[in-house]
Design a protein around this motif. Structure first.
Motif, PDB file in Angstrom:
ATOM      1  N   ARG A 139       0.676  -1.312   0.029  1.00  0.00           N
ATOM      2  CA  ARG A 139      -0.143   0.006  -0.086  1.00  0.00           C
ATOM      3  C   ARG A 139       0.906   1.484  -0.122  1.00  0.00           C
ATOM      4  NH1 ARG A 139      -5.266   0.268   0.165  1.00  0.00           N
ATOM      5  NH2 ARG A 139      -5.247   2.067   1.166  1.00  0.00           N
ATOM      6  N   LEU A 140       2.012   1.242   0.353  1.00  0.00           N
ATOM      7  CA  LEU A 140       2.936   2.267  -0.009  1.00  0.00           C
ATOM      8  C   LEU A 140       3.019   2.834  -1.487  1.00  0.00           C
ATOM      9  CD1 LEU A 140       5.945   1.220   2.469  1.00  0.00           C
ATOM     10  CD2 LEU A 140       4.039   2.781   2.921  1.00  0.00           C
TER      11      LEU A 140
ATOM     12  N   VAL B 206      -4.862  -2.023  -3.191  1.00  0.00           N
ATOM     13  CA  VAL B 206      -4.849  -3.722  -2.903  1.00  0.00           C
ATOM     14  C   VAL B 206      -6.417  -3.949  -3.477  1.00  0.00           C
ATOM     15  CG1 VAL B 206      -4.587  -5.475  -1.508  1.00  0.00           C
ATOM     16  CG2 VAL B 206      -3.022  -3.521  -1.544  1.00  0.00           C
ATOM     17  N   ILE B 207      -6.257  -5.278  -4.059  1.00  0.00           N
ATOM     18  CA  ILE B 207      -7.560  -5.781  -4.447  1.00  0.00           C
ATOM     19  C   ILE B 207      -7.286  -7.421  -4.214  1.00  0.00           C
ATOM     20  CG2 ILE B 207      -9.376  -6.742  -6.334  1.00  0.00           C
ATOM     21  CD1 ILE B 207      -8.803  -4.442  -7.779  1.00  0.00           C
ATOM     22  N   ILE B 208      -8.036  -7.972  -3.390  1.00  0.00           N
ATOM     23  CA  ILE B 208      -7.486  -9.257  -2.941  1.00  0.00           C
ATOM     24  C   ILE B 208      -8.787 -10.488  -3.609  1.00  0.00           C
ATOM     25  CG2 ILE B 208      -7.841 -11.103  -1.177  1.00  0.00           C
ATOM     26  CD1 ILE B 208      -6.970  -9.085   1.139  1.00  0.00           C
TER      27      ILE B 208
ATOM     28  N   THR C 137     -11.672 -12.244   4.289  1.00  0.00           N
ATOM     29  CA  THR C 137     -12.812 -11.730   4.740  1.00  0.00           C
ATOM     30  C   THR C 137     -12.460 -11.433   6.297  1.00  0.00           C
ATOM     31  OG1 THR C 137     -13.801 -13.774   5.550  1.00  0.00           O
ATOM     32  CG2 THR C 137     -14.645 -12.918   3.217  1.00  0.00           C
ATOM     33  N   GLU C 138     -11.810 -12.230   6.864  1.00  0.00           N
ATOM     34  CA  GLU C 138     -11.323 -12.083   8.378  1.00  0.00           C
ATOM     35  C   GLU C 138     -10.397 -10.981   8.289  1.00  0.00           C
ATOM     36  OE1 GLU C 138     -12.841 -13.545  11.270  1.00  0.00           O
ATOM     37  OE2 GLU C 138     -14.292 -14.081   9.436  1.00  0.00           O
ATOM     38  N   TYR C 139      -9.473 -10.914   7.292  1.00  0.00           N
ATOM     39  CA  TYR C 139      -8.368  -9.824   7.318  1.00  0.00           C
ATOM     40  C   TYR C 139      -9.329  -8.324   6.793  1.00  0.00           C
ATOM     41  CZ  TYR C 139      -4.767  -6.534   5.685  1.00  0.00           C
ATOM     42  OH  TYR C 139      -3.843  -5.454   5.697  1.00  0.00           O
ATOM     43  N   VAL C 140     -10.207  -8.218   6.174  1.00  0.00           N
ATOM     44  CA  VAL C 140     -10.978  -7.202   5.987  1.00  0.00           C
ATOM     45  C   VAL C 140     -11.788  -6.630   7.035  1.00  0.00           C
ATOM     46  CG1 VAL C 140     -12.755  -6.037   4.443  1.00  0.00           C
ATOM     47  CG2 VAL C 140     -11.286  -7.440   3.340  1.00  0.00           C
ATOM     48  N   LYS C 141     -12.249  -7.764   7.866  1.00  0.00           N
ATOM     49  CA  LYS C 141     -13.023  -7.104   9.131  1.00  0.00           C
ATOM     50  C   LYS C 141     -12.086  -6.381   9.997  1.00  0.00           C
ATOM     51  CE  LYS C 141     -16.193 -11.256   8.788  1.00  0.00           C
ATOM     52  NZ  LYS C 141     -16.499 -12.456   9.435  1.00  0.00           N
ATOM     53  N   LYS C 142     -10.795  -6.756  10.296  1.00  0.00           N
ATOM     54  CA  LYS C 142      -9.822  -6.386  11.067  1.00  0.00           C
ATOM     55  C   LYS C 142      -9.253  -5.019  10.270  1.00  0.00           C
ATOM     56  CE  LYS C 142      -6.419  -7.762  14.106  1.00  0.00           C
ATOM     57  NZ  LYS C 142      -5.507  -9.005  14.674  1.00  0.00           N
ATOM     58  N   TYR C 143      -8.855  -4.946   9.087  1.00  0.00           N
ATOM     59  CA  TYR C 143      -8.106  -3.782   8.344  1.00  0.00           C
ATOM     60  C   TYR C 143      -8.980  -3.462   7.153  1.00  0.00           C
ATOM     61  CZ  TYR C 143      -4.324  -5.782  11.376  1.00  0.00           C
ATOM     62  OH  TYR C 143      -3.669  -6.234  11.989  1.00  0.00           O
TER      63      TYR C 143
ATOM     64  N   GLN D 139      -9.670  -0.548   6.304  1.00  0.00           N
ATOM     65  CA  GLN D 139      -8.977   0.594   5.247  1.00  0.00           C
ATOM     66  C   GLN D 139      -7.940   0.250   4.510  1.00  0.00           C
ATOM     67  OE1 GLN D 139      -8.891  -0.173   8.612  1.00  0.00           O
ATOM     68  NE2 GLN D 139      -6.353  -0.305   8.897  1.00  0.00           N
ATOM     69  N   ASN D 140      -7.248  -1.030   4.304  1.00  0.00           N
ATOM     70  CA  ASN D 140      -6.215  -1.519   3.689  1.00  0.00           C
ATOM     71  C   ASN D 140      -6.633  -1.994   2.440  1.00  0.00           C
ATOM     72  OD1 ASN D 140      -4.593  -0.630   5.661  1.00  0.00           O
ATOM     73  ND2 ASN D 140      -3.934  -2.793   6.440  1.00  0.00           N
ATOM     74  N   ILE D 141      -7.870  -2.553   2.245  1.00  0.00           N
ATOM     75  CA  ILE D 141      -8.393  -3.016   1.156  1.00  0.00           C
ATOM     76  C   ILE D 141      -9.351  -2.244   0.065  1.00  0.00           C
ATOM     77  CG2 ILE D 141      -9.542  -5.265   0.131  1.00  0.00           C
ATOM     78  CD1 ILE D 141      -6.939  -5.694   1.395  1.00  0.00           C
ATOM     79  N   ASP D 142      -9.094  -2.213  -1.150  1.00  0.00           N
ATOM     80  CA  ASP D 142      -9.703  -1.340  -1.942  1.00  0.00           C
ATOM     81  C   ASP D 142     -11.068  -2.231  -2.708  1.00  0.00           C
ATOM     82  OD1 ASP D 142      -8.451   1.379  -2.066  1.00  0.00           O
ATOM     83  OD2 ASP D 142      -7.020  -0.074  -2.300  1.00  0.00           O
ATOM     84  N   ALA D 143     -11.009  -3.332  -2.767  1.00  0.00           N
ATOM     85  CA  ALA D 143     -11.980  -4.132  -3.209  1.00  0.00           C
ATOM     86  C   ALA D 143     -11.804  -5.918  -3.158  1.00  0.00           C
ATOM     87  CB  ALA D 143     -12.109  -4.089  -4.839  1.00  0.00           C
ATOM     88  N   LEU D 144     -12.767  -6.358  -3.105  1.00  0.00           N
ATOM     89  CA  LEU D 144     -12.778  -7.873  -2.614  1.00  0.00           C
ATOM     90  C   LEU D 144     -13.422  -8.810  -3.773  1.00  0.00           C
ATOM     91  CD1 LEU D 144     -11.471  -9.642  -0.085  1.00  0.00           C
ATOM     92  CD2 LEU D 144     -13.815  -9.149   0.783  1.00  0.00           C
ATOM     93  N   ILE D 145     -12.820  -9.674  -4.120  1.00  0.00           N
ATOM     94  CA  ILE D 145     -13.419 -10.749  -4.997  1.00  0.00           C
ATOM     95  C   ILE D 145     -13.318 -12.189  -4.235  1.00  0.00           C
ATOM     96  CG2 ILE D 145     -13.429 -11.950  -7.235  1.00  0.00           C
ATOM     97  CD1 ILE D 145     -12.041  -9.150  -8.722  1.00  0.00           C
ATOM     98  N   LEU D 146     -14.367 -12.778  -4.048  1.00  0.00           N
ATOM     99  CA  LEU D 146     -14.427 -14.181  -3.410  1.00  0.00           C
ATOM    100  C   LEU D 146     -14.991 -15.158  -3.968  1.00  0.00           C
ATOM    101  CD1 LEU D 146     -16.003 -12.463  -0.041  1.00  0.00           C
ATOM    102  CD2 LEU D 146     -13.477 -13.112  -0.548  1.00  0.00           C
ATOM    103  N   LEU D 147     -14.461 -16.121  -4.261  1.00  0.00           N
ATOM    104  CA  LEU D 147     -14.731 -17.257  -5.074  1.00  0.00           C
ATOM    105  C   LEU D 147     -15.105 -18.718  -3.897  1.00  0.00           C
ATOM    106  CD1 LEU D 147     -11.860 -17.363  -7.588  1.00  0.00           C
ATOM    107  CD2 LEU D 147     -13.930 -16.408  -7.800  1.00  0.00           C
ATOM    108  N   ASP D 148     -16.338 -18.699  -3.846  1.00  0.00           N
ATOM    109  CA  ASP D 148     -17.236 -19.704  -2.892  1.00  0.00           C
ATOM    110  C   ASP D 148     -16.353 -19.646  -1.700  1.00  0.00           C
ATOM    111  OD1 ASP D 148     -19.186 -21.335  -3.177  1.00  0.00           O
ATOM    112  OD2 ASP D 148     -18.107 -23.200  -3.500  1.00  0.00           O
ATOM    113  N   PRO D 149     -16.116 -18.626  -0.992  1.00  0.00           N
ATOM    114  CA  PRO D 149     -15.340 -18.619   0.147  1.00  0.00           C
ATOM    115  C   PRO D 149     -15.816 -19.455   1.441  1.00  0.00           C
ATOM    116  CG  PRO D 149     -16.683 -16.677   0.049  1.00  0.00           C
ATOM    117  CD  PRO D 149     -16.964 -17.236  -1.111  1.00  0.00           C
TER     118      PRO D 149
END
Length: 268
Positions: free
Chosen positions: A94-95, A99-101, A112-118, A120-130
């Motif tokens: 991020r420096l 970031v897209i995960i 998902t657990e990361y995004v719940k905690k941080y 502000q660090n993720i700009d978009a999330l794409i989840l495949l049958d998580p």
């Protein structure tokens, strides 16, 4: 019975893949303002995802995480340790980039657990049958006997060291609260849910009842999300990235274009 390889692939539903910033073989070549991080399931190697990565536009930078299972003391990593590993990497990325995960199976759980905690660090999330933290609690409440049988079936295919990891991780999932914690409202999410029921389901997750619970878990994740796209796939199994790679490739480029204000994301 299906091949050993395919059977072990279904461990994705119950095991978590993660790498640490120090231990992973991450190839970083900054080219654009967005960086896509691929989080696969358990024991998935880069060659399984490479065709997707190769077809992305050259301007899209990506990182792939090779799964590791143990820390330096030969102890199984916890989900919190995986999140800490991921945060070290993302903090550095991020420096220079947003970031897209992209997370598949329990790589999706890690995301998902990361995004719940941080958030502000993720700009978009794409989840495949998580996978979802509460899945085993829900599944065991519906059919605990079947889940225990599935556990034994999986263990019969795993070498000793992986059995240790498996037992450690499912103990974490078994200890989860029943209530699903939704993703933060500001998260931009595309979530693909496989609704395909095979002719001969091998595990509970593949049955009609399992698919319905799976859908409810995914819906609960998105409950508070303001910018979301939930896509149900009736003709695709759990390994969406292998069965429909073009769908994922298109979704990644669309997501980045949308972040730049170029277009609206499609519904599939």
């Amino acid at each position: 019975m299906r091949s050993l390889l395919k059977t072990i692939c279904y461990v994705y539903l119950l095991l978590l893949g993660c790498t640490s910033a120090a231990s992973s073989s991450i190839k970083v070549h900054y080219q654009n303002d967005y960086h896509v991080i691929f989080l696969p399931g358990f024991s998935v190697q880069q060659r399984d995802w490479q065709p997707i990565i190769d077809e992305l536009p050259a301007t899209i930078q990506s990182s792939f995480h090779e799964s590791i299972l143990f820390d330096n003391n030969n102890q199984s990593l916890s989900i919190e340790q995986h999140i800490a590993c991921l945060n070290k990497l993302i903090t550095k990325i991020r420096l220079q980039q947003k970031v897209i995960i992209v997370g598949h199976s329990l790589g999706g759980l890690l995301a998902t657990e990361y995004v719940k905690k941080y958030p502000q660090n993720i700009d978009a999330l794409i989840l495949l049958d998580p996978s979802v933290m509460q899945q085993r609690v829900w599944f065991k409440q519906f059919d605990e006997k079947r889940i225990k049988q599935d556990d034994e079936k999986l263990r019969s295919f795993l070498p000793h060291r992986l059995k240790t990891v498996y037992n450690h991780l499912i103990s974490e999932l078994d200890a989860a609260d029943r209530q699903v914690t939704p993703l933060p409202p500001s998260t931009k999410v595309t979530l693909f849910t496989s609704m395909k029921v095979p002719t001969n389901p091998l595990f509970f997750e593949e049955t009609q009842q399992g698919k319905q619970l799976w859908l409810k878990l995914h819906t609960a994740l998105l409950e508070n999300v303001e910018q979301q796209s939930h896509i149900l796939l009736s003709d695709v199994g759990h390994n969406i990235h292998l069965e429909r790679p073009e769908l994922l490739q298109r979704k990644i480029t669309e997501t980045i274009d949308y972040q730049h204000g170029i277009n609206e994301p499609s519904s599939e």
